[in-house]
Scaffold this motif. Sequence first.
Motif, PDB file in Angstrom:
ATOM      1  N   GLU A 181       0.847  -1.072  -0.083  1.00  0.00           N
ATOM      2  CA  GLU A 181       0.027   0.133   0.135  1.00  0.00           C
ATOM      3  C   GLU A 181       0.695   1.360  -0.102  1.00  0.00           C
ATOM      4  O   GLU A 181       0.603   2.228  -0.772  1.00  0.00           O
ATOM      5  N   LYS A 187       0.718   4.232  -2.729  1.00  0.00           N
ATOM      6  CA  LYS A 187       0.894   5.697  -2.250  1.00  0.00           C
ATOM      7  C   LYS A 187       1.564   6.565  -2.704  1.00  0.00           C
ATOM      8  O   LYS A 187       1.578   7.717  -3.177  1.00  0.00           O
ATOM      9  N   LEU A 243       0.828   7.194  -6.505  1.00  0.00           N
ATOM     10  CA  LEU A 243      -0.446   8.054  -6.388  1.00  0.00           C
ATOM     11  C   LEU A 243       0.046   9.344  -5.981  1.00  0.00           C
ATOM     12  O   LEU A 243      -0.470  10.424  -6.972  1.00  0.00           O
ATOM     13  N   LEU A 282      -8.438   0.557  -8.166  1.00  0.00           N
ATOM     14  CA  LEU A 282      -8.422   0.605  -6.773  1.00  0.00           C
ATOM     15  C   LEU A 282      -9.855   1.158  -6.218  1.00  0.00           C
ATOM     16  O   LEU A 282     -10.068   1.259  -5.308  1.00  0.00           O
ATOM     17  N   TYR A 288     -10.554   0.625  -2.185  1.00  0.00           N
ATOM     18  CA  TYR A 288      -9.403   1.638  -1.632  1.00  0.00           C
ATOM     19  C   TYR A 288      -9.991   3.205  -2.072  1.00  0.00           C
ATOM     20  O   TYR A 288     -10.284   3.385  -3.145  1.00  0.00           O
ATOM     21  N   TYR A 308      -8.715   6.457  -2.760  1.00  0.00           N
ATOM     22  CA  TYR A 308      -7.810   7.241  -3.108  1.00  0.00           C
ATOM     23  C   TYR A 308      -8.201   8.642  -3.416  1.00  0.00           C
ATOM     24  O   TYR A 308      -7.279   9.514  -3.408  1.00  0.00           O
ATOM     25  N   SER A 323      -7.781  11.707  -1.018  1.00  0.00           N
ATOM     26  CA  SER A 323      -6.457  12.122  -0.743  1.00  0.00           C
ATOM     27  C   SER A 323      -5.544  12.779  -1.728  1.00  0.00           C
ATOM     28  O   SER A 323      -4.594  13.400  -1.780  1.00  0.00           O
ATOM     29  N   TYR A 324      -6.196  12.664  -3.005  1.00  0.00           N
ATOM     30  CA  TYR A 324      -5.392  13.118  -4.098  1.00  0.00           C
ATOM     31  C   TYR A 324      -6.553  13.818  -5.164  1.00  0.00           C
ATOM     32  O   TYR A 324      -6.895  13.287  -6.264  1.00  0.00           O
TER      33      TYR A 324
END
Length: 175
Positions: A94, A98, A101, A133, A137, A139, A142-143
């Motif tokens: 993971e 990250k 990402l 993902l 998950y 993502y 956060s992005y």
Amino acid sequence: EHQETRTDEYLKMNPCHCVPTMTDGDLTIWESAAIMLYLNGKYAADPGLLYPTDLQRRAEVNLMFGFNQGFSASILEFVAPQLFQGKEPDAQLEEKVKTKLDLFNKILEGKTFVTWWGITLADFSLMAYLSLLDYGYDYKSSYPNIKDWNERMRALPYYEETNKGWYEVLRAKSS
């Protein structure tokens, strides 16, 4: 189970026994980027639209294809055991995801697509792996640049239709 890529017939086409593999007449190729480039060159009404003829722009697309090799490998390494073997997420894997990402989010900063001028084959290639993902998950929170790009890709008029079968397989595996 799932030994289709290990048969003698398949290994003659593709000694790397990976997917995707495509045959068109007497040509057999594997690796998604090679297949995308071939199909675009052979069948697109304007092949330069998604894979520019200008060498500098083409180099930028090729750069993103190169980036996708590490990006996709980290995602596959993290997600495949969860989707196909029912394993719990691996914390070290993971962290690799990250890291990729974080970098991809920076690449997308100030851009609508992965290049500054418009959508290319590299966008489709990256999206195929990023979508893995989506099953378990988070993502997007956060992005922000990835989230916005992802939404633009999914808003394309043909996105749902062309990815329907793929998403059905993933949904079945993740439930």
